[in-house]
Design an enzyme around this catalytic site. Structure first.
Site, PDB file in Angstrom:
ATOM      1  N   ARG A   1       0.838  -1.211   0.000  1.00  0.00           N
ATOM      2  CA  ARG A   1       0.000   0.000   0.000  1.00  0.00           C
ATOM      3  C   ARG A   1       0.866   1.252   0.000  1.00  0.00           C
ATOM      4  NH1 ARG A   1      -1.721   1.968   4.343  1.00  0.00           N
ATOM      5  NH2 ARG A   1      -2.240  -0.004   5.355  1.00  0.00           N
TER       6      ARG A   1
ATOM      7  N   ASP B   1      -5.404  18.540 -15.217  1.00  0.00           N
ATOM      8  CA  ASP B   1      -5.699  17.164 -15.617  1.00  0.00           C
ATOM      9  C   ASP B   1      -5.348  17.059 -17.103  1.00  0.00           C
ATOM     10  OD1 ASP B   1      -6.932  14.864 -16.627  1.00  0.00           O
ATOM     11  OD2 ASP B   1      -8.622  14.974 -15.235  1.00  0.00           O
TER      12      ASP B   1
HETATM   13  C1  LIG Z   1     -11.573   9.244 -17.268  1.00  0.00           C
HETATM   14  C2  LIG Z   1     -11.130  10.561 -16.750  1.00  0.00           C
HETATM   15  C3  LIG Z   1     -10.921  10.755 -15.381  1.00  0.00           C
HETATM   16  C4  LIG Z   1     -11.150   9.654 -14.366  1.00  0.00           C
HETATM   17  O1  LIG Z   1     -10.289   8.592 -14.573  1.00  0.00           O
HETATM   18  P1  LIG Z   1     -10.626   7.084 -14.096  1.00  0.00           P
HETATM   19  O2  LIG Z   1      -9.377   6.353 -14.407  1.00  0.00           O
HETATM   20  O3  LIG Z   1     -11.820   6.636 -14.898  1.00  0.00           O
HETATM   21  O4  LIG Z   1     -10.939   7.162 -12.653  1.00  0.00           O
HETATM   22  C5  LIG Z   1     -10.486  12.001 -14.950  1.00  0.00           C
HETATM   23  N1  LIG Z   1     -10.290  12.998 -15.821  1.00  0.00           N
HETATM   24  C6  LIG Z   1     -10.495  12.848 -17.153  1.00  0.00           C
HETATM   25  C7  LIG Z   1     -10.258  13.996 -18.068  1.00  0.00           C
HETATM   26  C8  LIG Z   1     -10.922  11.628 -17.663  1.00  0.00           C
HETATM   27  O5  LIG Z   1     -11.131  11.472 -18.970  1.00  0.00           O
END
Ligand SMILES: *Cc1c(COP(=O)(O)O)cnc(C)c1O
Length: 395
Positions: A55, A180
């Protein structure tokens, strides 16, 4: 790693070998044995390196994280069990009750939910504004704003955030900028180079690229912040499985090739869709008819992305006929797979919105988002020609 000792229950040690495996070994072990308490002290005090409990870290997660660090130009990033756990570790590892966080108004659906429901429940205030408009973002700041969270290219209308403007704003106001980078990927854009403080990925998507793992990545430029993110992730168990990390590393080996191929297909598909009768509009950031083309070119250089959105004439009936006729393409709400996938926001990601709200965002019943895959170009375009014709016939 020392393999020399067997144990009573596993008496045969790993064979000695003077040669090394070319592929990273899969290490599913949850626990790691040490020789002495002194050795454990040395490890915990950072005088030697080693693992104790999965973990907290394991070789497959570290190898994968270092690979993504290299791509993003970060250091010490962590891999987590999903993209959402990476978003959560960043927000909850760094924010406290009383803070305010400002998000882009077209964030990924679950990131939006975290902002709208969960963070406020825990005393962290949130609001949303348009990340293509720095003045609008600035107007939404509060004295207690601690972080801005944005995506470079938004889902599903593919608007391009003014990351450079936001980075200057954040620098001037002492606010953390978290980006992101899932849609754009480091192949097209590196947020750290633009001054972002934190980079987040859903590794599930293009980086791993085969729709067979769910993983995330979070990296802060400041090691103190990175430690807080790591500690929160370890405490709350957001850890990634060794097998998923191992698969993702295998996927990452072809990431650049896959990205380039998917992007080239996306450019061709966007231009092709724009010629088809029955298609009302096409959204692709690098096209002249996209509202953010200039910024897309400035941020992404020669690169685009593998996402194309378009709107069919004719509403739900046309949409049903389209997916039925789109033979060989998965109608599935994901992105970044080796194969082209179609998503229909009105029935999936944006179904919670009222039809009028969706219309205001430009997502009618005829609106589709395409994650373009690695198919041969000609047969791929042909499927779209046929499926759009079928939709037109049904409208
Ligand atoms: C899919 C996605 C997420 C979340 O990711 P998971 O791996 O599905 O938890 C977050 N941000 C963006 C832009 C995504 O496309």
């Amino acid at each position: 790693m020392k393999n020399s000792k067997g144990s009573l229950i596993r008496p045969v040690p790993l064979p000695d070998s003077i040669s090394r495996p070319v592929v990273t070994p899969l290490s599913p072990s949850v626990v790691y044995a040490s020789d002495t308490p002194d050795d454990l002290d040395a490890q915990y005090e950072g005088r030697t390196s080693g693992y104790t409990y999965a973990r907290e870290g394991h070789p497959n997660a570290d190898v994968l994280a270092r690979r993504i660090d290299l791509l993003e130009g970060g250091t010490g990033g962590i891999v987590t069990s999903s993209g959402m756990s990476a978003v959560t570790a960043v927000m909850m590892g760094l924010l406290k009750a009383g803070d305010h966080v400002l998000g882009g108004d077209q964030l990924y659906g679950r990131s939006l939910r975290l902002m709208k429901q969960d963070l406020p429940r825990l005393g962290i205030a949130t609001s949303l504004a348009d990340p293509t408009d720095v003045a609008a973002m600035e107007a939404a700041l509060r004295p207690e704003t601690r972080m801005i969270l944005v995506e470079v290219v938004s889902n599903p209308t593919l608007r391009v955030a003014d990351i450079e403007g936001l980075a200057s704003l954040c620098k001037a106001r002492g606010i953390l900028l978290a980006v992101d980078n899932t849609f754009t990927t480091p192949r097209a854009y590196r947020p750290f180079d633009a001054g972002a403080d934190i980079v987040i990925h859903s590794v599930t998507k293009l980086l791993a690229g085969h729709s067979d793992v769910t993983l995330g990545y979070a990296c802060a430029a400041d090691p103190v912040l990175q430690k807080a993110i790591y500690d929160f992730a370890v405490t709350t168990g957001l850890t990634a499985s060794p097998f998923d990390c191992w698969l993702a590393e295998r996927g990452l080996a072809t990431f650049n090739l896959r990205f380039d191929r998917a992007e080239a297909n996306a450019v061709a598909l966007a231009d092709h869709l724009a010629t088809l009768p029955g298609v009302k509009r096409v959204l692709y950031p690098m096209r002249a008819d996209h509202p953010d083309q200039a910024r897309a070119k400035a941020l992404l250089g020669a690169r685009g992305c593998n996402m194309v959105s378009f709107e069919l004439e004719g509403g739900r009936k046309a949409a049903n006929a389209f997916t039925r006729a789109a033979d060989g393409l998965a109608f599935a709400p994901t992105l970044g797979d080796v194969g082209t996938t179609l998503s229909h926001p009105a029935s999936s990601s944006h179904r919670a919105l009222a039809p009028a709200e969706r219309e205001a965002l430009g997502m009618s019943e005829g609106f589709f988002r395409v994650s373009v895959g690695l198919e041969e170009e000609a047969p791929l375009l042909e499927v779209f020609t046929r499926a759009v014709a079928a939709a037109r016939g049904a409208a």
